[in-house]
Design an enzyme around this catalytic site. Sequence first.
Site, PDB file in Angstrom:
ATOM      1  N   PRO A 139      42.546  41.288  39.399  1.00  0.00           N
ATOM      2  CG  PRO A 139      43.967  39.772  40.432  1.00  0.00           C
ATOM      3  CD  PRO A 139      43.723  40.472  39.141  1.00  0.00           C
ATOM      4  CD  GLU A 140      38.734  46.501  40.101  1.00  0.00           C
ATOM      5  OE1 GLU A 140      38.786  47.625  40.624  1.00  0.00           O
ATOM      6  OE2 GLU A 140      37.913  46.208  39.221  1.00  0.00           O
TER       7      GLU A 140
END
Length: 271
Positions: A2-3
């Site tokens: 996840p960014e």
Amino acid sequence: MPELPEVEVTRRSFRDAIVGARVQSVRMGKPLRWPLGVEPQALAGRVVQEVRRRGKYLLVDLDAGMLLLHLGMSGSLRFAPEQGAAGVHDHFDMQTDHGMLRLHDPRRFGAVVHVTGEEDPLAHKLLDGLGMEPLDPASFRFERFAAGLQSSRTPIKQLLLGGKLVVGVGNIYASEVLFLARIDPQLPARDVGPRKVRRLFDGIREVLALAVAQGGTTLRDFSSADGMPGHFQLQAKVYGRDGQPCVGCGRPIRMLRQGQRSTYFCAHCQK
Ligand SMILES: [Zn+2]
């Protein structure tokens, strides 16, 4: 992984629902990256005051103390009035009178850490090295960004990815913003020309804001805490498009390795 946009989308997806909720119980599953740092039951009775974000950390402010949550490589959070029995990959359940916040994390690089507040030494250790916040105009300043590039010989892609100058430009977004700014990802940061520095600065803000508006990216089976998939992957111009025609010039997109990460770029458009 996840960014930043996914983490921000996650935050927005449950912030309103959980603020004001009183913690009833906390259950931990298998060990995560770091220990909780307090007996789970010690959190019972606390009230959630706010959910903030710094880099890829979510800061859950309680009426006493704070939780720092990180999704690691494969974590996702879900907040719902009712959740079923914990599965084998559910390693943090916080039951409140508004619903349950659950961390699902198959690879267990995520973490939930209790600290007394932002002044806690552990909070300093985790948060102090983080760069400017690209979605916060008060934090993301062009002069500081330009000076950071000017003083670095690191290839621009790796400088962005490092997160010490600006957070949130992860592997996908680094490839995308460098394409939009027409910058060779291998170029030493100090050699990026002034006009391109400005384009890069603007591009980072725009691409990350767009990714948040579109719900993050589902490149790695991300979904937000209310279960909605992201759509940014549909818009990627270079990332994951090795060998496909460049949308600018039609020549094939190339892939190279920088550090241990894949970089996608057009050698003709990005010089
Ligand atoms: Zn091209």
